[in-house]
Structures are given as structure tokens and as C-alpha cells.
Design a protein around this motif. Structure first.
Motif, PDB file in Angstrom:
ATOM      1  N   SER A  56      -6.272  -0.920   3.330  1.00  0.00           N
ATOM      2  CA  SER A  56      -4.863  -1.326   3.416  1.00  0.00           C
ATOM      3  C   SER A  56      -3.970  -0.472   2.522  1.00  0.00           C
ATOM      4  N   ASN A  57      -4.550   0.149   1.479  1.00  0.00           N
ATOM      5  CA  ASN A  57      -3.770   1.014   0.592  1.00  0.00           C
ATOM      6  C   ASN A  57      -3.647   2.442   1.112  1.00  0.00           C
ATOM      7  N   LEU A  58      -4.351   2.719   2.203  1.00  0.00           N
ATOM      8  CA  LEU A  58      -4.357   4.068   2.753  1.00  0.00           C
ATOM      9  C   LEU A  58      -3.258   4.186   3.806  1.00  0.00           C
ATOM     10  N   THR A  59      -2.075   4.547   3.364  1.00  0.00           N
ATOM     11  CA  THR A  59      -0.936   4.691   4.268  1.00  0.00           C
ATOM     12  C   THR A  59      -1.149   5.885   5.193  1.00  0.00           C
ATOM     13  N   GLU A  67      -9.876  10.982   3.425  1.00  0.00           N
ATOM     14  CA  GLU A  67     -10.736  10.416   4.467  1.00  0.00           C
ATOM     15  C   GLU A  67     -11.771   9.499   3.829  1.00  0.00           C
ATOM     16  N   LEU A  68     -11.936   8.327   4.406  1.00  0.00           N
ATOM     17  CA  LEU A  68     -12.923   7.374   3.911  1.00  0.00           C
ATOM     18  C   LEU A  68     -14.256   7.628   4.607  1.00  0.00           C
ATOM     19  N   VAL A  69     -15.304   7.760   3.822  1.00  0.00           N
ATOM     20  CA  VAL A  69     -16.641   8.068   4.339  1.00  0.00           C
ATOM     21  C   VAL A  69     -17.603   6.986   3.875  1.00  0.00           C
ATOM     22  N   GLU A  70     -18.282   6.351   4.809  1.00  0.00           N
ATOM     23  CA  GLU A  70     -19.172   5.244   4.462  1.00  0.00           C
ATOM     24  C   GLU A  70     -20.522   5.735   3.957  1.00  0.00           C
ATOM     25  N   LEU A  71     -20.955   5.169   2.840  1.00  0.00           N
ATOM     26  CA  LEU A  71     -22.292   5.385   2.305  1.00  0.00           C
ATOM     27  C   LEU A  71     -23.110   4.138   2.612  1.00  0.00           C
TER      28      LEU A  71
END
Length: 478
Positions: A56-59, A67-71
């Protein structure tokens, strides 16, 4: 998740891997936001539950460069994906979480191979991260999201366990109780690796430098001492305080209450997002607030109920009749408040805090004096630093116990009484200084990181793991 390889549009690409606690994720995310404004592309790597919490903080503006990367961590009946974070984690599962995090090294290696970033920035409990980076010929730098005093004290204690901690920095007035807390801080062991060994290895494997969340005006001598101990350059990144969130509904609720109060008359009481007060401490704080006669907003939190446990009730945990007795001047809130927004408000004149490092930085930035009630981890050291800087006063414990009379005394001293004027004045001076200096630390950080990445590309890591960052110590030759 769509993973894009390597350098993005000529920008320096960085993969960031924080430990799975809010007090680590938040500073890493603020560092990511600062770097993306300076021609960096960030891959922010963490578990799904943490990624969801920061989504939600990633405008839209931020998402082009972060970029969000899942571990993926292994799951079990005790440790399903929603527990792949320290937030709300039952204490007995902390070892399981560290064990699961350790076992993600192979997955992390695949992520690095696919992304091929120019640099890895990692936290202080995962020595496998720089090892994996090294195997991929990628330089790695540790970011310590605590203060330099904490990092220096821990390093000194690990190197010289029989030393007298109180003699290192006599200005930092540690009690015997607090010295014992520091000495026992990292004695736990998971996967046959003690936390103290993890920290040592993370320090050693950082390429020529360590980043710390601090600034020289408050921790200059501790930054220099840490650099001597580590024989590496220690680069402060600044306070990294999150800007107040634009949550209109929450803001209006608290602003409506605060706007009725006089300037600097209200106290914010909060002990962080992942610490839960004992019933005894909660009772002493409640009575202390009542005895102080100041207006306050108190944020209370309880662990997530599980295994058939009944969720705790606020009124049952607080002294009988407390909420009714303080209704005209106190607001008790369960869960979450817009902390930065409240600290920034003109009527907030004090912060009764556990002295988590991010909370200390926020309070100083917004010019709010601190009433320090440290509980665990780095908090006792942070509280004594607050005391030495003259930006707050410590609530002294009685054989480890909080006492209501002492809580009330310190609250009144800092908020109301003449003897608290020096603290109120000093913290405002620091706030003004931070406002004037802006982001000058970040300019130095960028210069050092770009230099490291450039050196790595020119060297291709054939002759050395890393090139020197300072003359006194470098990463070890291969």
C-alpha cells in the motif's frame, strides 16, 4: 512476479534483503526510496506477508523504480506464510523463523541469478546473503538499521566479552541491569549458529564499508569507534524518517482530538509495533499517566491470539475504571496510529517511548522530547544516548520494574516543569539542524555505492573480492 534482469535504463540496480521485522523492513524501505531518487533501481526482497504489508506504500511513482520480489520460505503447521514475519509472532517460534530464513539461501541464489543486480544490501542476521552474492560475483554491503552506539557496543562485547562495558563510553550511563541486558543480547543459537557469530560474519563479509542509520551530529564518535573496531568505513545514511502517511480518515480522527488541546501539552505513548507490555508494566504506566495529569494518546498492542487463545481485551488489561477516569484527557487506542503525524502535530509535547531506534529518530526529527522506558534489545542503549544528548529523560527502574511514581515524575518533568526546559529546547535545536542539513548523508552514501559498483565492474572480482573503501581494511582477497 515478473522479474526483470539487471540494470534498468542505465540505473544502478540494488537488491535489498532486510531481516523479517518491522524495525528492519521500514528503514530498508526508506533507504530504497532515498536511493531511487538518485538513479538507483531497487529490488526489494522479502516474504509474501511483508511484501503485502508494504504494497500500500508503493505508489505508482515509486513502483517504477522499486520492484517487490518474493522470497519463499519453507512452511509448516507452526510457521505458515502469514507467520513469515516477527510481527505478532509468538516468542517460541522465533527460532523456527530464523531457521526458515536460513534455509532460503538456495532460493535467494536463484533470485540473484535471475536479477543480476549490481549490488546487494543485506541485514545483520543473514551471513549467507553476502556469501551467495559473492558466488555470483556481486558485491554486498551490510546496512545496520540501528544506531552506531548499539553496533559498536555489540561488536566490542563480542570481541572482548569479559570487558567492562560501562568504561567504553563513560558518558553513556548504563545500570548493572542494562549491562546485563546488552551482554545477553545475542546469546541464542539457531541451526548451530549463534546470533553473535551471524553478526560477526555479516560484518566481516560486508564489502569495504557498513551503512548505519544515523548522522554524525548525534553519533560521530560512535561511528568513528565502530569504524576502528570493524576496520571498515562506516557510512551514516541519515535518520531515514518516514514522511507522515496521508491517511485522511486516521489523520482527521486524531487531529480532531489534538486540535482541542494547547500547544505542546499532549503526550504520545507507544512501545513499538512488535513489543507487548506485561500486565504489570501496563498497570504501572496507566497509574503513572493518571498521576501525571497530562493529556495523552496511548497506543496499546497485544500479541495475535492463536491456538484457541482468547484475544485480550483492553479494558480488562488496564486498571479497573482507568479508561473512564481519564476519558476527558486521555485516548487509549488499540493497534495502530499515524505516529509521525501525531509527533508532528503542534500540540504534541512529549513521547513516552520504548526507544526503538526508528522512534528515537522520529522524535528528534519532529522536535519532540522523549520520556524513555526501554524494554529490550537495543532500547536501553538508545535510551541512555537520548539522556546523554539531552533530548529526553529515562524512567529509572526499581530492580527491573517500572514504578508509577517514577513514570509520573518523569512525564511531568519533561512535559511541564521548569527543569525540563533544557530537554525541550535541545530537541528542537536538533530538529532545526536536521531540517537545514537535508539529505547530505545520502549524497555520500550514493558516492560510495556507485564507486563500489564501478570498481567491481572494472575488476570483475578477479583479483579481489572488493576493492578498498578505506585504507585501513578491505574485504579479504580471494
Amino acid at each position: 512476479l515478473e522479474i526483470m534482469e539487471g540494470n534498468r535504463h542505465g540505473k544502478t540496480s540494488v537488491l535489498m534483503l532486510p531481516w523479517l521485522a518491522h524495525g528492519h523492513v521500514s528503514p530498508f524501505f526508506e533507504l530504497a526510496k532515498s536511493l531511487r531518487r538518485r538513479n538507483f533501481h531497487i529490488y526489494f526482497c522479502s516474504t509474501s506477508v511483508i511484501i503485502n504489508s508494504i504494497q500500500s506504500n508503493l505508489t505508482r511513482d515509486l513502483s517504477s523504480d522499486i520492484e517487490l520480489v518474493e522470497l519463499k520460505l519453507p512452511t509448516s503447521s507452526d510457521l505458515p506464510p502469514y507467520r513469515h514475519t516477527t510481527a505478532g509472532l509468538p516468542p517460541h517460534l522465533m527460532f523456527s523463523l530464523k531457521r526458515a530464513f536460513d534455509s532460503a539461501a538456495a532460493t535467494f541464489s536463484i533470485i540473484l541469478h535471475n536479477l543480476n543486480p549490481d549490488l546487494v544490501i543485506y541485514d545483520f542476521l543473514q551471513p549467507w546473503a553476502p556469501t551467495v552474492a559473492r558466488s555470483s560475483h556481486i558485491p554486498a554491503v551490510m546496512f545496520q538499521p540501528t544506531g552506531a552506539l548499539m553496533a559498536a557496543m555489540v561488536k566490542y562485547e563480542l570481541e572482548y566479552p569479559s570487558s567492562d562495558l560501562s568504561s567504553i563510553f563513560p558518558d553513556i550511563r548504563l545500570t548493572e541491569y542494562e549491562i546485563k541486558q546488552v551482554k545477553n543480547l545475542f546469546r541464542s543459537s539457531v541451526n548451530d549458529a549463534r546470533d553473535e557469530e551471524r553478526i560477526k560474519e555479516c560484518n566481516e563479509r560486508s564489502c569495504g564499508m557498513i551503512l548505519v542509520k544515523s548522522f554524525r551530529e548525534i553519533e560521530g564518535k560512535y561511528i568513528d569507534f565502530l569504524s576502528i573496531l570493524l576496520r571498515k568505513k562506516v557510512v551514516p545514511v541519515g535518520p531515514l524518517v518516514q514522511e507522515p502517511e496521508n491517511d485522511v480518515v486516521s489523520r482527521r480522527r486524531f487531529e480532531k482530538w489534538l486540535n482541542k488541546k494547547q500547544d505542546s501539552s499532549c503526550l504520545l505513548v507507544s512501545f513499538g509495533s512488535e513489543f507487548y507490555l506485561s500486565k504489570e508494566d501496563m498497570e504501572e504506566i496507566a497509574y503513572g499517566l493518571e498521576l501525571s495529569h497530562v493529556d495523552f494518546i496511548w497506543v496499546v498492542r497485544f500479541p495475535v491470539a492463536g491456538g484457541g487463545e482468547r484475544k485480550k481485551n483492553v479494558e480488562e488489561e488496564l486498571p479497573k475504571g482507568f479508561i473512564e477516569r481519564v476519558r476527558e484527557r486521555g485516548m487509549v487506542v488499540e493497534g495502530w496510529v499515524p505516529q509521525a503525524q501525531i509527533l508532528k502535530h503542534r500540540t504534541t509535547g512529549g513521547f513516552l517511548s520504548h526507544c526503538g531506534w526508528s522512534s528515537v529518530m522520529e522524535s528528534i526529527k519532529f522536535g519532540v522530547p522523549i520520556i524513555a522506558a526501554p524494554m529490550q534489545l537495543d532500547q536501553p542503549l538508545n535510551a541512555r544516548l537520548v539522556e546523554w544528548l539531552d533530548v529526553g529523560v529515562v524512567i529509572e527502574r526499581d530492580n527491573g520494574r517500572l514504578r508509577r511514581q517514577e513514570v509520573a515524575r518523569v512525564v511531568k518533568e519533561v512535559m511541564v516543569e521548569k527543569m525540563g526546559e533544557r530537554v525541550r529546547k535541545k530537541v528542537k535545536e536538533f530538529a532545526e539542524m536536521l531540517k537545514k542539513k537535508g539529505d547530505e548523508e545520502m549524497d555520500m552514501v550514493v558516492e560510495e555505492l556507485v564507486k563500489l559498483c564501478k570498481s567491481n565492474k572494472e575488476d570483475n572480482l578477479e583479483s579481489h573480492w572488493c576493492r578498498p573503501a578505506i585504507d585501513s581494511h578491505f574485504c579479504e582477497p580471494r
